[in-house]
Design an enzyme around this catalytic site. Structure first.
Site, PDB file in Angstrom:
ATOM      1  N   MET A   1       0.827  -1.185   0.000  1.00 38.92           N
ATOM      2  CA  MET A   1       0.000   0.000   0.000  1.00 38.92           C
ATOM      3  C   MET A   1       0.861   1.234   0.000  1.00 38.92           C
ATOM      4  O   MET A   1       1.934   1.238   0.560  1.00 38.92           O
ATOM      5  CB  MET A   1      -0.893   0.058   1.230  1.00 38.92           C
ATOM      6  CG  MET A   1      -2.065  -0.844   1.152  1.00 38.92           C
ATOM      7  SD  MET A   1      -2.393  -1.502   2.762  1.00 38.92           S
ATOM      8  CE  MET A   1      -1.014  -2.617   2.839  1.00 38.92           C
ATOM      9  N   SER A 282      -7.140  -4.427  -4.320  1.00 37.60           N
ATOM     10  CA  SER A 282      -5.886  -4.022  -4.958  1.00 37.60           C
ATOM     11  C   SER A 282      -5.017  -3.282  -3.961  1.00 37.60           C
ATOM     12  O   SER A 282      -5.523  -2.636  -3.031  1.00 37.60           O
ATOM     13  CB  SER A 282      -6.163  -3.106  -6.149  1.00 37.60           C
ATOM     14  OG  SER A 282      -6.463  -1.786  -5.712  1.00 37.60           O
ATOM     15  N   ASP A 283      -3.712  -3.378  -4.131  1.00 35.92           N
ATOM     16  CA  ASP A 283      -2.850  -2.468  -3.396  1.00 35.92           C
ATOM     17  C   ASP A 283      -3.192  -1.053  -3.860  1.00 35.92           C
ATOM     18  O   ASP A 283      -3.713  -0.840  -4.967  1.00 35.92           O
ATOM     19  CB  ASP A 283      -1.381  -2.798  -3.646  1.00 35.92           C
ATOM     20  CG  ASP A 283      -0.497  -2.366  -2.482  1.00 35.92           C
ATOM     21  OD1 ASP A 283      -0.906  -1.477  -1.724  1.00 35.92           O
ATOM     22  OD2 ASP A 283       0.593  -2.935  -2.326  1.00 35.92           O
ATOM     23  N   CYS A 284      -2.883  -0.080  -3.009  1.00 29.55           N
ATOM     24  CA  CYS A 284      -3.408   1.263  -3.239  1.00 29.55           C
ATOM     25  C   CYS A 284      -2.727   1.928  -4.433  1.00 29.55           C
ATOM     26  O   CYS A 284      -1.502   2.095  -4.445  1.00 29.55           O
ATOM     27  CB  CYS A 284      -3.280   2.086  -1.985  1.00 29.55           C
ATOM     28  SG  CYS A 284      -4.238   1.374  -0.640  1.00 29.55           S
ATOM     29  N   ALA A 286      -2.607   0.535  -7.323  1.00 28.37           N
ATOM     30  CA  ALA A 286      -2.082  -0.483  -8.228  1.00 28.37           C
ATOM     31  C   ALA A 286      -2.863  -0.537  -9.533  1.00 28.37           C
ATOM     32  O   ALA A 286      -2.283  -0.757 -10.599  1.00 28.37           O
ATOM     33  CB  ALA A 286      -2.089  -1.849  -7.552  1.00 28.37           C
TER      34      ALA A 286
END
Length: 757
Positions: A1, A282-284, A286
């Site tokens: 993140m 999702s990762d932030c 991404a």
């Protein structure tokens, strides 16, 4: 993140408690007749009923981490992004203040991982989740927490390696399973929803022009199945984590958050993660970077196409931090980038986790009574100390110099930046602890006279005069140093793993006083070779990031109140390793001038994985064990759904303390064998167990449980195969005992790995 300064600043802004969780009113609210409020109905049916009551515009608006909720249905805004890597942490989902101005901050995973104590990890998970749920019940957090980080610590330069349990796939897998069990609980109602991150092959922040936003990790099928993915199997298949986070990087040309092979073929189908219909986040940012964003993968030509690709591949929620443009799921849907069926499925997956956490079940359900009195309890504080003590590793102890007695009128010189920086001993993704107990504080509490002088952090030269003066009037010198902690963090990787020159100069000046020096190494990798040749460096301890009471734990170890028994969860490499192994090379096995990675393949460690000394001596023996086993009989007698989880005959181990001091002992059992298509890697960890409080002159017997998967190896196609041949069990690091046995018959595939198209 994204954990950049701007995000942290937002997280630390004072916001009203009402920004946190508000439970829906199932007794009198708009949903009272909806099946979602029927706690006896299956979670999937309840989530489907809730989804059916929503309009498409409502659904689309709530596909992001900061979901606005559904006012017509009585659902308030919900923030899916909450952090608790080693304690409730500062981030935008959590509001601090009032009776919730602090939370227990345990050691980072790299230190807890060094304890090799799965029960401890589960207890930490329980303690963190109780506090997290108390925050949520009082409107200061929500029910989803994006923890743990279980990526293997493959490269010593990685800025986030300290967030992980270490470099070994088995260790990380068992850590993940234990931590998830602690966080979520074992009842039908989850305490909180835990998220395993970062899926997958993520262990690079920035290497030259390559960043985590554009890195394409080239990983062989064998390495993927053998090393990079088993920790996530422990999370998803075995631990039943409520959520998984896809990573920034691509894997073999396809960004992880648009990679259906990872998220659908492996995660949901092969590991049967659809049993509970958990969600993928999702990762932030991404998803933004998998599109045509500058510095990203440019996998799709527009943001809408990127969103569609991610949703169709298997993610259910987009986290947006501050980078780029806010996601617009509605616009992508209107452009037909993803289907109605996908939209409906994503909503069902998201809300099933909340249903399982009792979100719709009223005030009298499990965990709803947790409040401020359940945060920062004496038991949680004691557990934080225990975790720090268990994770400290004694690397060197010349002539049994430690433990040392320091009492009036003697004084101790405590030198170095880390000596009185307890906040830095927390590491990343931290919250506000109820107190910060650094080593200087702890020494004074023990009645010591402390001569404290700070020290340099980085490579520059150091003025040693004040430190030398303090040392000359002290009985013992303790230097606290190691990595420059300002560069071991998210978004930053190192280029050097050498001891910073300024710190090394300081240590040499202290050694030149002729007095004994104890070095306490914080952080992760630095090359200790220069220290090992200095005769007055009598002892060397590694502590990692030991948490809110790290100073107490360090001083208890140094003075002998407690005895060290931690084991290194990672290989300590020499400084020139960074010149031989490009950070972007994901291969594990050596080839040509490439030296390979981790203890399995790299042979020239300064300190090897599993290294750890004691204040006493132990003898170890393997109990009676059959000489041969039939592979077919082992497989045929297994009742497990997954053959790699079939139990193998427990390994009987006896440990005897031949010294005088009470100490724990960590039994590491490695397996070695030369069979299959190529030589099996040396000393692959197969199982481990911590023996507690073994008194001098006494012995302990225990059974070490392991599985057929512990013995199997992975072939080039990713299949986990149990081969016939002679296996040697090696106990300890270095080997203290060994035992050989034979598996006979025909090789058996325990796990047939799905191939990527």
């Amino acid at each position: 993140m994204a954990h950049i300064v701007a995000c942290l600043a937002v997280a630390l802004l004072a916001t009203p408690a009402s920004a946190g969780l508000v439970y829906p009113d199932c007794a009198n609210g708009p949903l009272k007749t909806n099946l979602v409020c029927n706690s006896s109905a299956p979670a999937a049916s309840r989530a489907t009923a809730l989804m059916a009551a929503m309009s498409n515009s409502d659904k689309l608006a709530n596909l992001v981490n900061n979901s606005p909720g559904f006012s017509k249905l009585g659902l308030s805004a919900y923030q899916w992004w909450n952090e608790a890597l080693h304690g409730v942490a500062h981030n935008r989902g959590i509001t601090w203040g009032g009776n919730f101005n602090a939370a227990t901050q345990f050691p980072q995973a790299i230190t807890s991982g060094a304890a090799f104590d799965d029960d401890l990890i589960e207890q930490i998970g329980v303690a963190i989740s109780i506090e997290a749920r108390a925050f949520a019940n009082n409107g200061r957090a929500h029910l989803d927490f994006w923890t743990p980080d279980v990526n293997p610590f493959r490269d010593p330069r990685w800025g986030r390696g300290h967030e992980t349990p270490g470099e070994d796939a088995l260790r990380n897998s068992r850590f993940a399973e234990a931590f998830i069990r602690g966080m979520q609980g074992t009842s039908s109602t989850l305490r909180v929803v835990a998220t395993c991150k970062h899926f997958a092959a993520y262990d690079l922040e920035a290497s030259g022009s390559t960043t985590r936003f554009n890195f394409d990790a080239k990983v062989s099928t064998q390495d993927l199945a053998e090393y990079y993915l088993p920790p996530f199997q422990g999370c998803a298949r075995d631990g039943k984590a409520g959520s998984v986070m896809c990573s920034y990087n691509a894997v073999n040309g396809v960004p992880a958050c648009a990679n259906s092979y990872l998220m659908d073929t492996i995660l949901r189908k092969h590991w049967n993660w659809t049993d509970q219909n958990q969600y993928v986040v999702s990762d932030c940012d991404a998803v933004y970077y998998l599109g045509n964003a500058n510095g990203g993968h440019r996998y799709k030509s527009s943001y809408a196409q990127a969103i569609g690709a991610a949703f169709q591949a298997g993610i259910d929620n987009i986290c947006w931090a501050t980078g780029g443009t806010a996601p617009d799921p509605s616009g992508a849907f209107n452009q037909k980038q993803f289907s109605q069926a996908t939209l409906d499925q994503m909503m069902v997956r998201q809300y099933q986790g909340l249903i399982r956490a009792g979100y719709f079940d009223g005030p009298n359900t499990a965990y709803r009574n947790l409040g401020a009195s359940d945060v920062n309890t004496p038991s949680a504080q004691a557990l934080a100390v225990k975790a720090a003590l268990e994770g400290i590793v004694l690397l060197k102890n010349d002539n049994d110099f430690l433990p040392v007695s320091i009492s009036a009128p003697d004084s101790v010189a405590m030198i170095g930046f880390w000596a009185n920086k307890a906040d830095e001993m927390l590491g990343g993704y931290s919250g506000s602890p109820p107190f910060n107990h650094d080593p200087v504080w702890a020494a004074k509490q023990m009645g010591m006279t402390v001569n404290y002088v700070t020290g340099p952090l980085s490579q520059g030269s150091a003025d040693t005069s004040a430190a030398v003066a303090a040392a000359q009037k002290s009985k013992v010198i303790i230097y606290f140093g190691g990595i420059d902690n300002t560069v071991e963090k998210e978004s930053t990787d190192r280029t050097s793993i050498a001891w910073p020159a300024g710190q090394l100069s300081m240590i040499k000046a202290l050694v030149n006083t002729g007095k004994p020096v104890v070095v306490v190494k914080m952080g992760t990798h630095v090359d200790d070779t220069p220290l090992l040749s200095l005769p007055n460096v009598k002892a060397l301890l590694w502590t990692g990031y030991p948490g809110q009471d790290g100073g107490t734990a360090v001083m208890q170890i140094i003075t002998g109140i407690a005895a060290p028994a931690g084991r290194l969860p990672m290989t300590m490499y020499p400084a020139d390793y960074v010149n031989k192994a490009p950070q972007t090379n994901m291969a594990l096995r050596p080839s040509g001038s490439y030296p390979g990675r981790t203890y399995r393949w790299y042979q020239d460690a300064v300190f090897p994985f599993g290294h750890g000394l004691h204040y006493t001596n132990f003898s170890v023996a393997v109990g009676k064990f059959p000489a041969t086993f039939s592979i077919q009989a082992l497989v045929d007698s297994c009742a497990e759904t997954y053959l790699d989880r079939c139990p193998f005959r427990p390994l009987q181990v006896s440990v005897t303390n031949t010294g005088s001091r009470v100490s724990d002992y960590v039994a590491l059992a490695f397996v070695n064998g030369n069979f299959g298509p190529s030589p099996y890697p040396i000393k692959t960890l197969a199982t481990y167990k911590r023996f507690f409080g073994v008194a001098g002159g006494q012995g302990r017997n225990a059974s070490l449980s392991w599985t057929l998967g512990s013995l199997a190896r992975v072939d080039a196609s990713g299949n986990r195969v149990l081969y016939p041949g002679t296996y040697t069990v090696l106990l300890g690091q270095p080997t203290a005992a060994n035992y050989a046995f034979e598996l006979t018959g025909t090789e058996a595939v325990l796990d047939k790995w799905p191939q990527s198209s």
